[in-house]
Design a protein around this motif. Structure first.
Motif, PDB file in Angstrom:
ATOM      1  N   THR A  24       0.853  -1.175   0.000  1.00 58.20           N
ATOM      2  CA  THR A  24       0.000   0.000   0.000  1.00 58.20           C
ATOM      3  C   THR A  24       0.896   1.234   0.000  1.00 58.20           C
ATOM      4  OG1 THR A  24      -1.627  -1.217   1.290  1.00 58.20           O
ATOM      5  CG2 THR A  24      -1.863   1.171   1.218  1.00 58.20           C
ATOM      6  N   LEU A  25       0.646   2.141  -0.914  1.00 59.68           N
ATOM      7  CA  LEU A  25       1.466   3.343  -1.046  1.00 59.68           C
ATOM      8  C   LEU A  25       0.743   4.549  -0.479  1.00 59.68           C
ATOM      9  CD1 LEU A  25       2.675   2.870  -4.736  1.00 59.68           C
ATOM     10  CD2 LEU A  25       3.870   2.214  -2.647  1.00 59.68           C
ATOM     11  N   ASP A  26       1.450   5.339   0.308  1.00 58.83           N
ATOM     12  CA  ASP A  26       0.890   6.610   0.731  1.00 58.83           C
ATOM     13  C   ASP A  26       1.183   7.646  -0.353  1.00 58.83           C
ATOM     14  OD1 ASP A  26       3.580   7.180   1.031  1.00 58.83           O
ATOM     15  OD2 ASP A  26       3.497   7.453   3.188  1.00 58.83           O
ATOM     16  N   ARG A  27       0.696   8.816  -0.174  1.00 58.75           N
ATOM     17  CA  ARG A  27       0.824   9.855  -1.193  1.00 58.75           C
ATOM     18  C   ARG A  27       2.273  10.214  -1.490  1.00 58.75           C
ATOM     19  NH1 ARG A  27      -2.035  15.699  -0.544  1.00 58.75           N
ATOM     20  NH2 ARG A  27      -1.026  16.650  -2.335  1.00 58.75           N
ATOM     21  N   GLU A  28       3.073  10.360  -0.442  1.00 57.18           N
ATOM     22  CA  GLU A  28       4.490  10.728  -0.603  1.00 57.18           C
ATOM     23  C   GLU A  28       5.252   9.634  -1.348  1.00 57.18           C
ATOM     24  OE1 GLU A  28       8.306  12.038   2.166  1.00 57.18           O
ATOM     25  OE2 GLU A  28       6.530  11.185   3.106  1.00 57.18           O
ATOM     26  N   THR A  29       5.027   8.395  -0.965  1.00 59.11           N
ATOM     27  CA  THR A  29       5.706   7.272  -1.607  1.00 59.11           C
ATOM     28  C   THR A  29       5.295   7.153  -3.069  1.00 59.11           C
ATOM     29  OG1 THR A  29       5.747   6.121   0.517  1.00 59.11           O
ATOM     30  CG2 THR A  29       6.193   4.806  -1.431  1.00 59.11           C
ATOM     31  N   ARG A  30       4.018   7.320  -3.350  1.00 61.18           N
ATOM     32  CA  ARG A  30       3.532   7.248  -4.731  1.00 61.18           C
ATOM     33  C   ARG A  30       4.179   8.340  -5.584  1.00 61.18           C
ATOM     34  NH1 ARG A  30      -2.020   7.961  -4.266  1.00 61.18           N
ATOM     35  NH2 ARG A  30      -1.967   5.963  -3.253  1.00 61.18           N
ATOM     36  N   ASN A  31       4.311   9.550  -5.021  1.00 58.75           N
ATOM     37  CA  ASN A  31       4.938  10.654  -5.737  1.00 58.75           C
ATOM     38  C   ASN A  31       6.410  10.364  -6.020  1.00 58.75           C
ATOM     39  OD1 ASN A  31       5.083  13.290  -6.864  1.00 58.75           O
ATOM     40  ND2 ASN A  31       6.023  14.012  -4.968  1.00 58.75           N
ATOM     41  N   GLU A  32       7.129   9.875  -5.013  1.00 59.67           N
ATOM     42  CA  GLU A  32       8.554   9.560  -5.185  1.00 59.67           C
ATOM     43  C   GLU A  32       8.745   8.429  -6.188  1.00 59.67           C
ATOM     44  OE1 GLU A  32       9.601   8.815  -1.145  1.00 59.67           O
ATOM     45  OE2 GLU A  32       9.868  10.945  -0.680  1.00 59.67           O
ATOM     46  N   LEU A  33       7.903   7.423  -6.115  1.00 67.81           N
ATOM     47  CA  LEU A  33       7.999   6.297  -7.042  1.00 67.81           C
ATOM     48  C   LEU A  33       7.706   6.745  -8.471  1.00 67.81           C
ATOM     49  CD1 LEU A  33       8.500   3.291  -7.431  1.00 67.81           C
ATOM     50  CD2 LEU A  33       6.090   2.888  -6.856  1.00 67.81           C
ATOM     51  N   ALA A  34       6.730   7.610  -8.644  1.00 70.94           N
ATOM     52  CA  ALA A  34       6.412   8.124  -9.979  1.00 70.94           C
ATOM     53  C   ALA A  34       7.587   8.909 -10.556  1.00 70.94           C
ATOM     54  CB  ALA A  34       5.167   9.006  -9.918  1.00 70.94           C
ATOM     55  N   LEU A  35       8.233   9.714  -9.720  1.00 71.26           N
ATOM     56  CA  LEU A  35       9.392  10.479 -10.179  1.00 71.26           C
ATOM     57  C   LEU A  35      10.540   9.553 -10.561  1.00 71.26           C
ATOM     58  CD1 LEU A  35      10.839  13.163 -10.657  1.00 71.26           C
ATOM     59  CD2 LEU A  35      11.448  13.157  -8.252  1.00 71.26           C
ATOM     60  N   LEU A  36      10.822   8.573  -9.723  1.00 68.67           N
ATOM     61  CA  LEU A  36      11.889   7.613 -10.017  1.00 68.67           C
ATOM     62  C   LEU A  36      11.590   6.828 -11.296  1.00 68.67           C
ATOM     63  CD1 LEU A  36      12.669   6.243  -6.453  1.00 68.67           C
ATOM     64  CD2 LEU A  36      14.226   7.547  -7.913  1.00 68.67           C
ATOM     65  N   GLU A  37      10.345   6.417 -11.442  1.00 65.87           N
ATOM     66  CA  GLU A  37       9.978   5.646 -12.628  1.00 65.87           C
ATOM     67  C   GLU A  37      10.136   6.486 -13.899  1.00 65.87           C
ATOM     68  OE1 GLU A  37       6.534   2.513 -13.878  1.00 65.87           O
ATOM     69  OE2 GLU A  37       5.930   4.250 -12.692  1.00 65.87           O
ATOM     70  N   THR A  38       9.760   7.745 -13.820  1.00 64.91           N
ATOM     71  CA  THR A  38       9.886   8.636 -14.976  1.00 64.91           C
ATOM     72  C   THR A  38      11.347   8.888 -15.306  1.00 64.91           C
ATOM     73  OG1 THR A  38       7.797   9.705 -14.407  1.00 64.91           O
ATOM     74  CG2 THR A  38       9.271  10.909 -15.893  1.00 64.91           C
ATOM     75  N   ALA A  39      12.159   9.131 -14.278  1.00 63.47           N
ATOM     76  CA  ALA A  39      13.565   9.464 -14.499  1.00 63.47           C
ATOM     77  C   ALA A  39      14.398   8.264 -14.926  1.00 63.47           C
ATOM     78  CB  ALA A  39      14.155  10.083 -13.236  1.00 63.47           C
ATOM     79  N   MET A  40      14.163   7.115 -14.313  1.00 63.73           N
ATOM     80  CA  MET A  40      15.028   5.953 -14.538  1.00 63.73           C
ATOM     81  C   MET A  40      14.510   5.013 -15.618  1.00 63.73           C
ATOM     82  SD  MET A  40      16.195   5.258 -10.648  1.00 63.73           S
ATOM     83  CE  MET A  40      17.826   4.648 -10.992  1.00 63.73           C
ATOM     84  N   GLU A  41      13.247   5.116 -15.969  1.00 64.43           N
ATOM     85  CA  GLU A  41      12.626   4.303 -17.006  1.00 64.43           C
ATOM     86  C   GLU A  41      12.938   2.809 -16.893  1.00 64.43           C
ATOM     87  OE1 GLU A  41      13.915   6.120 -20.663  1.00 64.43           O
ATOM     88  OE2 GLU A  41      12.534   7.787 -20.415  1.00 64.43           O
ATOM     89  N   PRO A  42      12.615   2.202 -15.762  1.00 60.66           N
ATOM     90  CA  PRO A  42      12.849   0.756 -15.632  1.00 60.66           C
ATOM     91  C   PRO A  42      11.832  -0.012 -16.464  1.00 60.66           C
ATOM     92  CG  PRO A  42      11.613   1.535 -13.760  1.00 60.66           C
ATOM     93  CD  PRO A  42      11.949   2.756 -14.590  1.00 60.66           C
ATOM     94  N   GLU A  43      12.072  -1.309 -16.641  1.00 63.24           N
ATOM     95  CA  GLU A  43      11.128  -2.147 -17.385  1.00 63.24           C
ATOM     96  C   GLU A  43       9.783  -2.208 -16.666  1.00 63.24           C
ATOM     97  OE1 GLU A  43      12.560  -5.973 -18.513  1.00 63.24           O
ATOM     98  OE2 GLU A  43      14.502  -5.170 -19.152  1.00 63.24           O
TER      99      GLU A  43
END
Length: 107
Positions: A24-43
């Motif tokens: 379960t993701l809280d708002r802060e974690t979801r925001n950080e994960l979205a930024l990391l996913e956008t920047a790092m472009e993992p599979e």
């Protein structure tokens, strides 16, 4: 608790985790994960979570924080866990005969 207790709990925890984990993701974690996913472009996002767990584990080991928690809960360190022996077992300190105070200084 002992090294054997630690091994038993790790085995039990490992078995109960399985291959997938719902988080379960809280708002802060979801925001950080979205930024990391956008920047790092993992599979997949799963790859970022795996990397995060590896990084947390490595940091916890390097700072000695894992030893603090293991010593508090199980009276062992991470090195003792890896070797499968406590420091006393490694050095033979637990193999000395008990002292008989009445005969201690007699030759």
């Amino acid at each position: 608790m002992t090294l054997d207790d630690l091994n038993d709990e790790i085995t039990e925890s490992y078995s109960s985790l399985g291959d997938e984990l719902d988080v379960t993701l809280d708002r802060e974690t979801r925001n950080e994960l979205a930024l990391l996913e956008t920047a790092m472009e993992p599979e997949s996002t799963d790859e970022l979570v795996r990397r995060a767990i590896h990084m947390l584990f490595q940091t916890t080991v390097e700072t000695g924080n894992i030893d603090f928690h293991l010593r508090s809960g199980f009276d062992v360190t991470y090195d003792e866990y890896l070797s499968g022996m406590t420091f006393d077992e490694m050095t033979g300190a637990d193999n000395y005969p008990s002292m008989d105070d009445e005969r201690r200084y007699q030759f």
